[in-house]
Design a protein around this motif. Structure first.
Motif, PDB file in Angstrom:
ATOM      1  N   GLU A 142       0.813  -1.215   0.000  1.00 26.26           N
ATOM      2  CA  GLU A 142       0.000   0.000   0.000  1.00 26.26           C
ATOM      3  C   GLU A 142       0.849   1.269   0.000  1.00 26.26           C
ATOM      4  O   GLU A 142       0.550   2.224  -0.731  1.00 26.26           O
ATOM      5  N   LYS A 143       1.920   1.270   0.799  1.00 23.54           N
ATOM      6  CA  LYS A 143       2.726   2.482   0.971  1.00 23.54           C
ATOM      7  C   LYS A 143       3.820   2.632  -0.081  1.00 23.54           C
ATOM      8  O   LYS A 143       4.154   3.755  -0.482  1.00 23.54           O
ATOM      9  N   PHE A 144       4.392   1.495  -0.523  1.00 23.29           N
ATOM     10  CA  PHE A 144       5.557   1.541  -1.411  1.00 23.29           C
ATOM     11  C   PHE A 144       5.165   1.653  -2.883  1.00 23.29           C
ATOM     12  O   PHE A 144       5.916   2.210  -3.695  1.00 23.29           O
ATOM     13  N   THR A 145       3.994   1.131  -3.247  1.00 22.14           N
ATOM     14  CA  THR A 145       3.559   1.144  -4.656  1.00 22.14           C
ATOM     15  C   THR A 145       3.483   2.557  -5.239  1.00 22.14           C
ATOM     16  O   THR A 145       3.996   2.796  -6.338  1.00 22.14           O
ATOM     17  N   PRO A 146       2.852   3.536  -4.540  1.00 18.97           N
ATOM     18  CA  PRO A 146       2.827   4.899  -5.102  1.00 18.97           C
ATOM     19  C   PRO A 146       4.227   5.489  -5.277  1.00 18.97           C
ATOM     20  O   PRO A 146       4.459   6.266  -6.210  1.00 18.97           O
ATOM     21  N   ILE A 147       5.173   5.125  -4.390  1.00 21.28           N
ATOM     22  CA  ILE A 147       6.535   5.639  -4.489  1.00 21.28           C
ATOM     23  C   ILE A 147       7.216   5.088  -5.744  1.00 21.28           C
ATOM     24  O   ILE A 147       7.823   5.829  -6.522  1.00 21.28           O
ATOM     25  N   ILE A 205      11.870  11.717  10.442  1.00 24.61           N
ATOM     26  CA  ILE A 205      11.724  12.106   9.030  1.00 24.61           C
ATOM     27  C   ILE A 205      11.617  13.617   8.824  1.00 24.61           C
ATOM     28  O   ILE A 205      11.647  14.085   7.685  1.00 24.61           O
ATOM     29  N   MET A 206      11.518  14.384   9.910  1.00 28.53           N
ATOM     30  CA  MET A 206      11.310  15.829   9.794  1.00 28.53           C
ATOM     31  C   MET A 206      12.328  16.527   8.893  1.00 28.53           C
ATOM     32  O   MET A 206      11.947  17.320   8.022  1.00 28.53           O
ATOM     33  N   LYS A 210      10.967  15.104   0.597  1.00 25.52           N
ATOM     34  CA  LYS A 210       9.691  14.394   0.485  1.00 25.52           C
ATOM     35  C   LYS A 210       9.857  12.927   0.079  1.00 25.52           C
ATOM     36  O   LYS A 210       9.235  12.034   0.662  1.00 25.52           O
ATOM     37  N   GLN A 211      10.692  12.667  -0.921  1.00 24.75           N
ATOM     38  CA  GLN A 211      10.840  11.293  -1.407  1.00 24.75           C
ATOM     39  C   GLN A 211      11.416  10.378  -0.329  1.00 24.75           C
ATOM     40  O   GLN A 211      10.936   9.260  -0.135  1.00 24.75           O
ATOM     41  N   VAL A 212      12.424  10.871   0.390  1.00 27.50           N
ATOM     42  CA  VAL A 212      13.025  10.089   1.471  1.00 27.50           C
ATOM     43  C   VAL A 212      12.018   9.933   2.608  1.00 27.50           C
ATOM     44  O   VAL A 212      11.925   8.866   3.229  1.00 27.50           O
ATOM     45  N   LYS A 213      11.257  10.989   2.892  1.00 29.39           N
ATOM     46  CA  LYS A 213      10.230  10.917   3.939  1.00 29.39           C
ATOM     47  C   LYS A 213       9.229   9.805   3.641  1.00 29.39           C
ATOM     48  O   LYS A 213       8.836   9.052   4.525  1.00 29.39           O
ATOM     49  N   ASP A 214       8.805   9.724   2.365  1.00 30.49           N
ATOM     50  CA  ASP A 214       7.818   8.708   1.979  1.00 30.49           C
ATOM     51  C   ASP A 214       8.362   7.305   2.202  1.00 30.49           C
ATOM     52  O   ASP A 214       7.637   6.410   2.664  1.00 30.49           O
ATOM     53  N   ILE A 215       9.644   7.096   1.876  1.00 32.65           N
ATOM     54  CA  ILE A 215      10.250   5.770   2.028  1.00 32.65           C
ATOM     55  C   ILE A 215      10.448   5.427   3.508  1.00 32.65           C
ATOM     56  O   ILE A 215      10.047   4.363   3.978  1.00 32.65           O
TER      57      ILE A 215
END
Length: 259
Positions: free
Chosen positions: A40-45, A193-194, A198-203
């Motif tokens: 669910e979380k990794f597919t959009p990335i 993650i602060m 954005k991309q690293v935050k998502d991962i």
């Protein structure tokens, strides 16, 4: 003797809190890395990375060739970087977006279930990062460490019970530790993650995606333990009060008999 007992209680208390916090952290990682959650979380990335890499345009240019190939086969073998994906022809005839969506889903699945021929620590040295951490192997590692910490938590709890003079205090102490640790787990992901983009935050956020769920469970356990601890303490005080009045009543009756 009292000083030694007190010092031991403090030392064991610190270790006990560390074990609870470590266990909660490992539980968060392992539960966050369930395949359903990773998917669910990794597919959009992955989908975003694919879109930026121009794969959609590449597949669009090959769509005619792929459809022609499907006249003689049931699937088309597509290779992209380290991934080999067998795309069914019924997906191909649904258009480029359907192919991309199917390919991304299978890429995530292959990444998660990939066989890594290295021990967990050694995988850090073999250049498998960061994909290696989003895998079943990593989840199994965190689960094994969670049970290791759980063993020490039980052992330390027993030691704390032995060291404490007021045994009923163990429930209040454990409950308080659970409540504090739950609050840390709830916010630790946001703190980590602060400063990231954005991309690293998502991962990185994938690893803490169940932190709220773990927070709620630990908070409930903590509150229950504290309530039981306070109840036992109140019950103990009540018993002492009853014993006091019983002794007073016995003395009065004794005096009346003497008269």
């Amino acid at each position: 003797m009292g000083f030694i007992r007190g010092a031991l209680a403090v030392l064991i208390g610190v270790l006990l809190f560390v074990s609870i916090l470590s266990g909660a952290f490992l539980l968060t990682l392992s539960s966050s890395l369930k395949y359903e959650n990773v998917k669910e979380k990794f597919t959009p990335i992955v989908d975003g990375i694919v879109q930026q890499g121009g794969l959609t345009q590449e597949l669009g240019a090959k769509s005619s060739l792929m459809k022609t190939y499907c006249n003689q086969s049931l699937e088309y073998v597509f290779k992209y970087q380290d991934y080999t994906i067998n795309v069914p022809c019924n997906i191909i005839f649904n258009g480029t977006k359907a192919i991309v969506d199917y390919g991304v889903e299978k890429a995530v699945e292959q990444t998660y279930y990939k066989e890594y021929n290295c021990e967990f620590i050694d995988c850090f040295k073999s250049g498998e990062l960061p994909v290696f951490l989003i895998s079943e192997k990593a989840r199994d590692y965190f689960i094994s460490k969670f049970y290791f910490v759980l063993f020490f938590f039980i052992l330390l709890s027993i030691l704390m019970f032995v060291v404490l003079q007021k045994k009923s205090g163990i429930l209040t102490i454990l409950g308080s530790f659970f409540v504090v640790a739950s609050l840390i787990i709830w916010k630790i992901g946001n703190v980590i993650i602060m400063p990231m983009n954005k991309q690293v935050k998502d991962i990185v956020g994938i690893f803490f995606s169940t932190s709220y769920s773990v927070f709620i469970k630990m908070l409930i356990i903590g509150v229950i333990l504290v309530v039981f601890g306070i109840s036992f303490r109140i019950a103990g005080i009540g018993m002492r009060i009853n014993e006091f009045f019983s002794r007073m009543k016995a003395k009065e009756e004794s005096k009346k008999k003497k008269k």
